[in-house]
Write an enzyme that holds these catalytic residues in place. Structure first.
Site, short mmCIF file in Angstrom:
data_model
loop_
_atom_site.label_atom_id
_atom_site.label_comp_id
_atom_site.label_asym_id
_atom_site.label_seq_id
_atom_site.Cartn_x
_atom_site.Cartn_y
_atom_site.Cartn_z
N GLU A 218 1.92 2.22 4.72
CA GLU A 218 0.81 2.27 4.09
C GLU A 218 -0.41 2.40 5.56
O GLU A 218 -1.56 2.93 5.36
CB GLU A 218 0.32 1.13 3.20
N HIS B 31 1.78 -4.33 -8.99
CA HIS B 31 1.48 -2.87 -9.00
C HIS B 31 0.56 -2.64 -10.20
O HIS B 31 0.45 -1.67 -10.93
CB HIS B 31 2.90 -2.31 -9.82
#
Lengths: 328, 324
Positions: free
Chosen positions: B61, B130
């Site tokens: 990321e 999430h």
């Protein structure tokens, strides 16, 4: 090795410019004229000078908190650099960035950076841009040994390798991550060994020998230009000062410091020029004098320049939002 | 021409239209290529634009955002996808210290036309790593803009504007809304950043809601209508720059304000909006501004717990009634 006298002169000129700029910055900081943090490149001049001597004006570099040398070697303007160190409106960043954040988009200088390792991932984007625009430009990413323990090092070298990006990763192994000697911040001696993990070449050279740096990086830059992907080049050098000015560097053994000062890249180069390079002492001195005048002019420019206006403090946050930044 | 489209298709149409128009627009992120993205948002784009412009990245990321920063500073207009908003934390340094700040720190020498797309929000039993809504963390950082569409038309129009903007824009897409259908007119084009929308006009109370909470607010308004309370619902669509004028005009009329988001209530972005309303419109208010957010806990997994965590229409109804 030395191809010709002009090339040697150019290499020495760049190294001397960096040395002179940094020595002035050191003194001006001590006098209280330069605020903030200053991380000097003294002792590492051969790296930026050797690598950038292979670059074109339209090539790119990413730099670090210790970035003055890279910016000078890539053609940065000494006046705008010094003015930025002073926090003046005429500086490269209009006084908003300071020593650690100088950038010049017109010369492919995609910024010094205050976050250790940040330039590594930024360079992947520059590489991607080159790849998609199908030019033969390259990006050189400079960083220190300390940054090779950051996640960005791993993520970026891996990404650059898997996308075959035209990047040369240049590790300036100056022996220290802030106060930690390399032996205490990583188990390996050669950062270049890590290239194996990414399936790319890793090479080591004497970072205090500008010819060695030039030759080693030339090969890596050629590979990148030809679309053969990234290389990790490690230049062994030494940070002659503390991490930042004001750091007394008590953690550096005296013998180590003295041994490295004997290998000073400028001394080495000027001696070679007069002993073997066909330069007279007067010719070398002429370069030194030229550089002294350039840096003196830059310092004068910085001292004479105005500080930024209060109004300018809300500019450049966004391209299109200015006054609203003051409040909501 | 109007047609029904899912929220997900709205996002995709926006990206595709931008990519057809400008060859410098590229999409990269984890599994966005042949796989079409973890939620299928970029499905088919790999086939249309090819592997050069729709690129899979490793699971990295920080490198994804750093790559977007470098690409944007030298001539591309990248759309970088961070699969889940929760994973923005892994790239926070690149987003906050580089994308957001470098324009300012370089005195405008470099600029960063880039979009960070990321799926936020709860409601699909994905648990606390999430499911988060991190609007406050993004909008806290000067130099970033942020949009959060609540329907397919806005998803399309805001994407066009986000890509065209010369600043880093964080584009939040709510994962529980991806299959939600609504009417779209692709001819309507870009929706300017910083322009909100009165989703439901009303006269008694102003409800400011974003993302999925717009739909909860609409449901609440239906219930309240039966009590004779007429709610005006404003979807700011862009969190920064924020359309405060639209909110102020509404409160001038209603004299009451409720702000709703899916973030945990403590330190949420709607706290900022509430503060702005109180600071600037105190004299117009007949009651204190009420914030509605999620419980101050990590997002729970169990289908028995997640609905209790999330703010809903009932909470909004209660809040409106509490204002009298």
């Amino acid at each position: 090795m030395a191809d010709n006298k002009d090339m040697v002169k150019d290499l020495y000129l760049t190294m001397r410019r960096i040395r002179e700029f940094e020595t002035n910055a050191m003194n001006l900081f001590a006098e209280g004229k330069i605020p903030g943090f200053v991380h000097l490149y003294l002792g590492e001049e051969a790296v930026a000078s050797g690598v950038c001597s292979n670059l074109r004006e339209d090539d790119y570099i990413t730099s670090t908190h210790r970035g003055h040398g890279h910016i000078i070697a890539k053609g940065g303007d000494l006046k705008f650099m010094m003015a930025e160190l002073f926090g003046k409106a005429t500086g490269y960043c209009k006084g908003k960035g300071g020593s650690m954040h100088i950038a010049d988009g017109t010369r492919g200088i995609i910024g010094a950076n205050g976050i250790v390792g940040a330039g590594q991932s930024i360079s992947t984007g520059v590489g991607l841009q080159i790849l998609l625009h199908k030019t033969d430009q390259v990006c050189v990413c400079f960083f220190g040994d300390g940054s090779t323990n950051q996640a960005t090092f791993h993520e970026s070298l891996n990404l650059a390798a898997v996308w075959n990006l035209p990047i040369v990763f240049v590790c300036e192994n100056n022996g220290y991550g802030i106060s930690n000697p390399q032996s205490r911040h990583q188990k390996i001696k050669d950062v270049a060994d890590r290239a194996v993990a990414y399936g790319i070449p890793g090479v080591v050279c004497d970072g205090n020998d500008v010819f060695a740096v030039r030759e080693t990086s030339a090969e890596a830059i050629k590979r990148a230009r030809e679309g053969k992907g990234p290389t990790l080049v490690e230049c062994k050098t030494y940070r002659q000062r503390g991490h930042f000015e004001g750091d007394p560097a008590i953690y550096k053994p005296k013998e180590e410091q003295e041994a490295w000062l004997k290998k000073d890249p400028l001394d080495k180069m000027s001696k070679w020029m007069t002993d073997e390079g066909g330069f007279s002492a007067a010719e070398v001195k002429a370069i030194d004098d030229q550089v002294k005048a350039e840096v003196a002019e830059a310092v004068k420019f910085a001292e004479d320049s105005p500080y930024p206006t209060p109004e300018s403090g809300v500019e450049d946050v966004y391209s299109d939002i200015v006054e609203e930044v003051r409040d909501r | 021409m109007k047609k029904m489209m899912t929220y997900s298709e709205g996002i995709r149409e926006g990206m595709s239209a931008a990519m057809r128009k400008d060859p410098d627009v590229v999409l990269f992120g984890e599994d966005v290529g042949m796989f079409g993205g973890c939620f299928g948002v970029s499905a088919g784009m790999f086939d249309e634009f090819g592997p050069e412009r729709v690129r899979d990245t490793p699971i990295s990321e920080s490198a994804i955002i750093g790559c977007a920063v470098g690409a944007a500073s030298t001539g591309l207009r990248p759309i970088a996808e961070i699969m889940m908003m929760d994973f923005l934390t892994v790239a926070m340094d690149q987003m906050c210290n580089n994308a957001a700040k470098l324009r300012f720190m370089t005195g405008g020498a470099l600029h960063f036309p880039m979009v960070i797309r990321t799926a936020g929000g709860a409601g699909v039993n994905a648990a606390a790593q999430h499911s988060q809504s991190l609007e406050a963390w993004v909008t806290h950082v000067p130099g970033l803009k942020m949009v959060f569409p609540s329907n397919a038309q806005d998803a399309y129009g805001l994407m066009l504007s986000a890509v065209a903007d010369d600043n880093p824009v964080v584009y939040e897409e709510h994962k529980a809304m991806l299959a939600m259908e609504s009417e779209v007119d692709l001819d309507e084009g870009p929706i300017p950043l910083g322009v909100g929308k009165v989703v439901r006009p009303g006269s008694d109370v102003t409800i400011v809601a974003v993302g999925n909470m717009v739909h909860q607010a609409l449901a609440a308004a239906e219930t309240l209508e039966k009590d004779g309370i007429d709610c005006e619902i404003i979807d700011p669509r862009t969190l920064y720059p924020f359309d405060f004028d639209m909110v102020a005009n509404s409160i001038d009329k209603t004299h009451k304000a409720i702000v709703v988001s899916e973030e945990v209530k403590r330190g949420g972005y709607m706290g900022e909006i509430s503060a702005q309303i109180s600071e600037n419109l105190f004299d117009s208010l007949d009651a204190p501004v009420v914030r509605i957010g999620a419980l101050n806990t990590p997002v729970p997994f169990s289908p028995a717990l997640e609905p209790i965590y999330l703010p809903n229409a009932e909470d909004i109804v209660k809040a409106v009634r509490s204002q009298g």
